[in-house]
Design an enzyme around this catalytic site. Structure first.
Site, PDB file in Angstrom:
ATOM      1  N   THR A   1       0.824  -1.205   0.000  1.00 34.35           N
ATOM      2  CA  THR A   1       0.000   0.000   0.000  1.00 34.35           C
ATOM      3  C   THR A   1       0.860   1.258   0.000  1.00 34.35           C
ATOM      4  O   THR A   1       1.737   1.412   0.840  1.00 34.35           O
ATOM      5  CB  THR A   1      -0.921   0.021   1.232  1.00 34.35           C
ATOM      6  OG1 THR A   1      -1.656  -1.201   1.288  1.00 34.35           O
ATOM      7  CG2 THR A   1      -1.894   1.189   1.169  1.00 34.35           C
TER       8      THR A   1
ATOM      9  N   MET B   1       0.990  -2.544   4.103  1.00 34.64           N
ATOM     10  CA  MET B   1       0.338  -3.245   5.213  1.00 34.64           C
ATOM     11  C   MET B   1       1.014  -4.584   5.459  1.00 34.64           C
ATOM     12  O   MET B   1       1.615  -5.171   4.571  1.00 34.64           O
ATOM     13  CB  MET B   1      -1.138  -3.509   4.876  1.00 34.64           C
ATOM     14  CG  MET B   1      -2.007  -2.287   4.751  1.00 34.64           C
ATOM     15  SD  MET B   1      -3.733  -2.780   4.461  1.00 34.64           S
ATOM     16  CE  MET B   1      -4.442  -1.225   3.917  1.00 34.64           C
TER      17      MET B   1
END
Length: 345
Positions: free
Chosen positions: A171, A287
């Site tokens: 991410t 993440m």
């Protein structure tokens, strides 16, 4: 207090389905809906949501234009919904460059299914992206890049040469990779392996975009590719990229038990046999903890591992996992990574 969500989509059916998923979770609350980009801007200012879910194809004003306005006028984390097509990939990359923090595939069938994995993924992404660290980074314009004193003070001198550089990210990675790779000169003396969590329909478009922006060559990796200096090889989405021998890439389907395709751990680990201490591995925003175990193997072989400084990450999960495991030789702000790569490689 529940996380406040603004839903933006021109499909009333899709808005209804997303609202049902969000309202069913005790930590989430829908504070409003918008059916076009112009309305999204107005409601963001009025309702001050913690996060926005955004479609890109809408009347009056499209999602990308709306993202740009929101990030300029009232910065808020934005999760884009994207079609899994080449055009959808290009539009999603535009949205991420405009300031959106992440994306999800848009599927009417999956979002309306009773046992959909998309439901849990959506909830998890909203909860993670709406946390203060994500919001703080969303509120910093990409053109403002203050140097980091902390990362400057932790520079090390390395005695080994680096024959391979690997960068793993998730991410926030598309924009982070763009910022790093566009600063690397064409005569960079080592090949670079890129492992970005991304669907298979997206990686070709992403490699094409980076290749047009960078001085080095960037390509989607193919089975049998021979590594060349000054070239970056992007792992294809939905598959695994490993080194089958020194200087040669193998692309394979990989074990279904692995959570990520491509997996940073797997690519990092495959370099140990052939490059051991002559490897520089870098973990950027993302993440989870993918990359930590591969980095552990590299460190045991004498390789060097860097982690992106947390306050410059969209999500500090992956770099933080490296730091907490005491695997990071240096913790470096995003805007300084390319400079350090040039210095040591």
């Amino acid at each position: 207090m529940p996380v406040k969500v603004l839903i933006v989509d021109d499909s009333s059916f899709f808005r209804h389905q997303i609202r049902a998923i969000i309202d069913a979770h005790p930590q989430l609350s829908v504070v409003g809906e918008a059916s076009n980009g112009r309305e999204a801007i107005d409601k963001t200012k009025q309702l001050k949501p913690d996060i926005i879910t955004m479609d890109y194809e809408m009347p009056l004003m499209d999602g990308i234009t709306s993202v740009r306005h929101i990030m300029n006028e009232c910065p808020t984390p934005i999760l884009m919904f994207s079609s899994l097509t080449l055009q959808g990939a290009r539009v999603t990359l535009d949205a991420l460059e405009a300031g959106a923090v992440d994306f999800l595939p848009k599927s009417y069938e999956k979002v309306s299914g009773s046992n959909s994995s998309l439901r849990q993924i959506l909830v998890n992404k909203i909860l993670t992206l709406a946390r203060p660290v994500a919001k703080a980074n969303a509120r910093v314009p990409s053109t403002v890049e203050a140097p980091s004193a902390s990362s400057r003070s932790k520079k090390k001198i390395y005695v080994q040469s680096f024959d391979l550089v690997m960068i793993g990210t998730s991410t926030g990675g598309p924009v982070a990779l763009q910022k790093v790779l566009t600063q690397i000169p064409a005569n960079f003396p080592a090949p670079i392996l890129l492992i970005q969590h991304m669907p298979g329909t997206f990686t070709g478009a992403f490699a094409e975009r980076l290749n047009g922006q960078c001085k080095i060559s960037v390509k989607e990796a193919h089975d049998g590719d021979l590594l060349k200096p000054g070239t970056a090889y992007l792992a294809p989405g939905g598959q695994q990229m490993i080194l089958s021998q020194k200087g040669k890439i193998r692309i394979m389907a990989g074990d279904e038990r692995l959570n990520y395709k491509p997996s940073v751990d797997l690519t990092f680990g495959s370099a140990v046999k052939y490059y051991n201490r002559n490897t520089l591995a870098i973990v950027l925003t993302g993440m989870g903890a993918d990359g930590r175990e591969g980095a552990r193997l590299l460190k045991q072989a004498g390789a060097v591992v860097w982690a992106q400084e947390g306050k410059t990450c969209v999500i500090d999960g992956m770099p933080s996992a490296i730091v907490k495991a005491n695997l990071a030789d240096e913790i470096i702000a995003l805007q300084e990574i390319s400079k350090r790569m040039i210095e040591v490689v």
